[in-house]
Design a protein around this motif. Structure first.
Motif, PDB file in Angstrom:
ATOM      1  N   VAL A  41       0.606  -1.596   0.584  1.00 19.60           N
ATOM      2  CA  VAL A  41      -0.037  -0.228   0.029  1.00 19.60           C
ATOM      3  C   VAL A  41       1.166   0.875  -0.346  1.00 19.60           C
ATOM      4  O   VAL A  41       0.364   2.400  -0.677  1.00 19.60           O
ATOM      5  N   LYS A  42       1.973   0.979   0.762  1.00 19.17           N
ATOM      6  CA  LYS A  42       2.948   2.424   1.341  1.00 19.17           C
ATOM      7  C   LYS A  42       3.505   2.966  -0.390  1.00 19.17           C
ATOM      8  O   LYS A  42       2.923   4.223  -1.130  1.00 19.17           O
ATOM      9  N   ALA A  43       3.667   1.560  -1.631  1.00 18.94           N
ATOM     10  CA  ALA A  43       4.359   1.954  -2.478  1.00 18.94           C
ATOM     11  C   ALA A  43       3.296   3.001  -3.958  1.00 18.94           C
ATOM     12  O   ALA A  43       3.857   3.653  -4.339  1.00 18.94           O
ATOM     13  N   ILE A  44       2.078   2.332  -3.374  1.00 17.96           N
ATOM     14  CA  ILE A  44       0.908   3.750  -4.051  1.00 17.96           C
ATOM     15  C   ILE A  44       0.336   4.466  -4.000  1.00 17.96           C
ATOM     16  O   ILE A  44      -0.249   5.486  -4.634  1.00 17.96           O
ATOM     17  N   LEU A  45      -0.047   4.772  -2.375  1.00 17.23           N
ATOM     18  CA  LEU A  45      -0.523   5.470  -1.709  1.00 17.23           C
ATOM     19  C   LEU A  45       0.337   5.495   0.030  1.00 17.23           C
ATOM     20  O   LEU A  45      -0.835   5.116   0.512  1.00 17.23           O
ATOM     21  N   PRO A  46       0.349   6.546  -0.586  1.00 21.23           N
ATOM     22  CA  PRO A  46       1.239   6.400   0.713  1.00 21.23           C
ATOM     23  C   PRO A  46       0.811   7.019   1.713  1.00 21.23           C
ATOM     24  O   PRO A  46       0.573   6.486   3.880  1.00 21.23           O
ATOM     25  N   GLN A  47      -0.066   7.395   1.814  1.00 23.83           N
ATOM     26  CA  GLN A  47      -0.984   8.728   2.822  1.00 23.83           C
ATOM     27  C   GLN A  47      -1.978   7.307   3.999  1.00 23.83           C
ATOM     28  O   GLN A  47      -2.448   7.614   4.813  1.00 23.83           O
ATOM     29  N   GLN A  48      -2.315   5.983   2.610  1.00 21.46           N
ATOM     30  CA  GLN A  48      -3.038   5.098   2.987  1.00 21.46           C
ATOM     31  C   GLN A  48      -2.316   3.882   4.426  1.00 21.46           C
ATOM     32  O   GLN A  48      -2.379   2.450   4.541  1.00 21.46           O
ATOM     33  N   TYR A  49      -0.919   3.982   4.299  1.00 22.61           N
ATOM     34  CA  TYR A  49      -0.060   2.631   5.504  1.00 22.61           C
ATOM     35  C   TYR A  49       0.590   4.543   6.278  1.00 22.61           C
ATOM     36  O   TYR A  49       1.312   4.918   6.299  1.00 22.61           O
ATOM     37  N   VAL A  50       0.412   3.323   7.676  1.00 23.63           N
ATOM     38  CA  VAL A  50       0.877   4.237   9.208  1.00 23.63           C
ATOM     39  C   VAL A  50       1.906   3.022   9.186  1.00 23.63           C
ATOM     40  O   VAL A  50       1.627   1.755   9.824  1.00 23.63           O
ATOM     41  N   GLU A  51       2.793   3.583   9.458  1.00 23.94           N
ATOM     42  CA  GLU A  51       4.102   2.562  10.142  1.00 23.94           C
ATOM     43  C   GLU A  51       4.448   3.239  11.568  1.00 23.94           C
ATOM     44  O   GLU A  51       4.241   3.791  11.967  1.00 23.94           O
ATOM     45  N   CYS A  52       4.506   2.107  12.542  1.00 26.81           N
ATOM     46  CA  CYS A  52       3.651   2.313  13.463  1.00 26.81           C
ATOM     47  C   CYS A  52       5.663   1.581  14.598  1.00 26.81           C
ATOM     48  O   CYS A  52       5.616   1.800  15.900  1.00 26.81           O
ATOM     49  N   GLY A  53       6.773   1.333  13.790  1.00 28.86           N
ATOM     50  CA  GLY A  53       7.669   0.921  14.299  1.00 28.86           C
ATOM     51  C   GLY A  53       7.505  -0.146  14.743  1.00 28.86           C
ATOM     52  O   GLY A  53       6.045  -1.462  14.981  1.00 28.86           O
ATOM     53  N   ILE A  54       8.190  -0.200  15.649  1.00 27.28           N
ATOM     54  CA  ILE A  54       8.034  -2.080  16.720  1.00 27.28           C
ATOM     55  C   ILE A  54       8.106  -1.476  18.178  1.00 27.28           C
ATOM     56  O   ILE A  54       7.906  -1.751  19.019  1.00 27.28           O
ATOM     57  N   ALA A  55       6.305  -1.548  17.957  1.00 23.39           N
ATOM     58  CA  ALA A  55       5.871  -1.403  19.105  1.00 23.39           C
ATOM     59  C   ALA A  55       3.850  -1.842  18.719  1.00 23.39           C
ATOM     60  O   ALA A  55       3.212  -1.236  18.265  1.00 23.39           O
ATOM     61  N   GLU A  56       3.627  -3.079  18.628  1.00 31.45           N
ATOM     62  CA  GLU A  56       2.710  -4.101  18.530  1.00 31.45           C
ATOM     63  C   GLU A  56       1.460  -3.034  19.432  1.00 31.45           C
ATOM     64  O   GLU A  56       0.572  -3.388  18.764  1.00 31.45           O
ATOM     65  N   GLN A  57       1.909  -2.756  20.609  1.00 35.00           N
ATOM     66  CA  GLN A  57       0.545  -2.357  22.130  1.00 35.00           C
ATOM     67  C   GLN A  57      -0.031  -1.591  21.213  1.00 35.00           C
ATOM     68  O   GLN A  57      -0.951  -1.175  21.206  1.00 35.00           O
TER      69      GLN A  57
END
Lengths: 268, 304
Positions: B38-54
């Protein structure tokens, strides 16, 4: 709104906290009394008028330390959002005023809180959702200071700073008290301001019992761009009731009838 | 051959293109879960949270409150392993529209070893009120399940695998409605995920031996298709379940509950026998821990 009116609201809120907890015979008295002034400012000063509408883009508030919900329920009643007599159903069967807040029948709750360190994560997600759509409303989240020992709080702090969520105001009830004692004797949080700053937030410290300063802190938070704001409200557990004041043993107990009468007399 | 996570990857991109409210989240493993497509085509709709699953689960709950349809994804050992409490309170009790995507489930993670071989997740997720649980059997089914999840209202947990596996489903998918892949009258194998493939192999082998076996693809573990289970118990003489999960609390447990309350039947559960795995090639691990057509065939024969 001038100080005297806010004081009047806070007094009513404190009296209702005592009444509802005495009726339920269980619940968190100390922290609830301690946050009455901040909640008065939040609902009678800080939140936008759109909060009280059905608008999905309205200002929102999440109480991350759900256990002090008596102060919040009493504030909702003071604001006329729920009926005062409903407060006496706190913690009773079939009540929507659960021991820890739940969103099912009480829309103001947004989501359940009680297990600590979660509401703050949801608040960052909500603020991000607003940002993605270019919505202007603010998200508020209240935390307890003991709650800040939960690792997920710091995950949320990192996230909110990374995403530059300047539409987010978090505030902590810094009363230095948690269930089993003083926070600094358990797992100390100091220097709290420096820590939160180092996590990339704008940090404001304010006396949590001085309306002018509480109002100003909420106002100043709205002006900050590119960073989320964290307000450390210096408060006293049990503020307003001398025998509860600064006593950690009042974290999770309700007053007896006699204690309630004495407390209300003192508050009047 | 294609991994179920790839089916998810295709569908989430399609969904995101059509609806700006679809948000893919990842905890630093977006390339592995395929959310990063999703990030490749629609970066606005991809949320990177880092190594923080909670926090990712909480953020997802918040996004749902803002009207979004979040798909948080990570490795199964961390989601739900790391964040059960968040899933319980902020997603299920809240009853929010969050779609949890757990990839790299089960023994077939392989070389990474037991820390990453999650086989208790279905037990955890099954116990949660308001949760719907889907375990696609192949990549095509994972694609269809992802599309179905997006239009479903409420919490969903979808369990996916890392390894490439054969594609054999026909694209028909309805949440809560199992698919019978082979008709049979002697016994019934009820399977999910990777083990559906091995169940079909077992059925083919048994056929050669004159044993006529029904195979049900139980892609939805909750709510489980009770009617199909009871019907199978009435029309065939034995039930065998097969799953890449501990034998307690997962598909086998769910089927046993339905049978014991409605139509007691002879049954056996093929799955992980209350053990942890180890590093190794997926196929070697499946053989060593007894998750192949061989064990399914033995279980069927032991009951007839």
């Amino acid at each position: 709104m001038d100080d005297s009116q806010q004081k009047k609201h806070a007094k009513n809120i404190r009296i209702n906290i005592i009444k509802m907890l005495t009726k339920s015979k269980s619940g968190h008295t100390g922290g609830s009394l301690g946050m009455a002034d901040v909640f008065t400012s939040l609902y009678f000063h800080a939140l936008d008028a759109n909060y009280y509408t059905e608008n999905p883009d309205r200002d929102r508030f999440i109480l991350s330390n759900g256990h002090i919900c008596p102060v919040w329920y009493a504030t909702l009643a003071e604001k006329g959002l729920i009926k005062e007599e409903e407060l006496l159903t706190l913690r009773q069967i079939n009540s929507r005023l659960q021991g820890h807040p739940v969103n099912h029948d009480l829309k103001w709750a947004e989501l359940p809180t009680g297990s600590l360190g979660q509401g703050v994560c949801a608040a960052t997600g909500l603020a991000l959702g607003y940002k993605l759509d270019g919505k202007k409303s603010r998200v508020y989240v209240g935390l307890g200071d003991g709650e800040m020992q939960e690792g997920s709080v710091w995950e949320a702090l990192m996230f909110a700073a990374q995403k530059r969520l300047d539409n987010l105001t978090a505030f902590v009830d810094r009363n230095f008290v948690q269930q089993a004692g003083n926070t600094e004797d358990m797992i100390g949080l100091e220097p709290l301001k420096d820590k939160i700053k180092a996590f990339g937030w704008n940090v404001i410290e304010a006396d949590g019992h001085d309306f002018e300063k509480i109002n100003k802190a909420f106002d100043d938070a709205k002006k900050i761009k590119e960073k989320p704001t964290f307000i450390i409200f210096r408060t006293h557990i049990g503020q307003g009731v001398s025998f509860v004041l600064d006593n950690y043993k009042w974290h999770g107990v309700a007053p007896s009838e006699e204690q309630a009468a004495a407390a209300i007399k003192e508050l009047m | 051959m294609e991994a179920t996570r790839d089916g998810f990857g295709k569908a989430i991109v399609e969904l995101a293109k059509k609806d700006k409210n679809i948000i893919a989240l990842s905890a630093s493993v977006g390339d592995s879960t395929r959310a990063e497509k999703v990030k490749a085509i629609l970066p606005q709709q991809y949320v990177e949270c880092g190594i923080a699953e909670q926090n990712m689960i909480g953020v997802s709950a918040g996004l749902a409150l803002a009207g979004k349809i979040p798909f948080p994804s990570s490795f199964c050992s961390f989601l739900p392993g790391r964040c059960y409490d968040q899933i319980r309170q902020s997603v299920c009790y809240a009853n929010l529209n969050v779609k949890l995507v757990a990839t790299h489930a089960g023994l077939t993670v392989g070389m990474d070893g037991a820390t990453h071989q999650m086989m208790e997740d279905l037990a955890m997720m099954r116990a949660l009120p308001n949760m719907t649980i889907i375990v696609p059997a192949d990549s095509l089914e994972a694609e269809k399940a992802t599309l179905a999840a997006a239009s479903f209202k409420g919490p969903i947990y979808m369990r996916l695998g890392r390894e490439e596996t054969p594609i054999f489903t026909d694209g028909k998918f309805q949440i809560g409605k199992s698919n019978t892949l082979r008709e049979g009258k002697d016994a019934t194998i009820i399977a999910c995920g990777l083990m559906v493939h091995y169940s079909l192999l077992a059925a083919d082998e048994l056929k050669k031996e004159g044993i006529d076996v029904r195979v049900i693809n139980m892609h939805t573990i909750k709510p489980i298709d009770k009617d199909a289970i009871i019907k199978a118990a009435k029309e065939t003489r034995a039930i065998v379940t097969a799953e890449e999960h501990q034998i307690t609390g997962g598909l086998g447990g769910a089927v046993a509950e339905v049978l014991s309350e409605n139509n007691p039947a002879k049954m056996r559960r093929v799955g992980m026998q209350d053990r942890f795995g180890e590093s190794g090639k997926p196929i070697d691990l499946l053989k060593k821990y007894g998750l192949t057509q061989k064990e399914i065939m033995e279980a069927v024969k032991s009951l007839l």
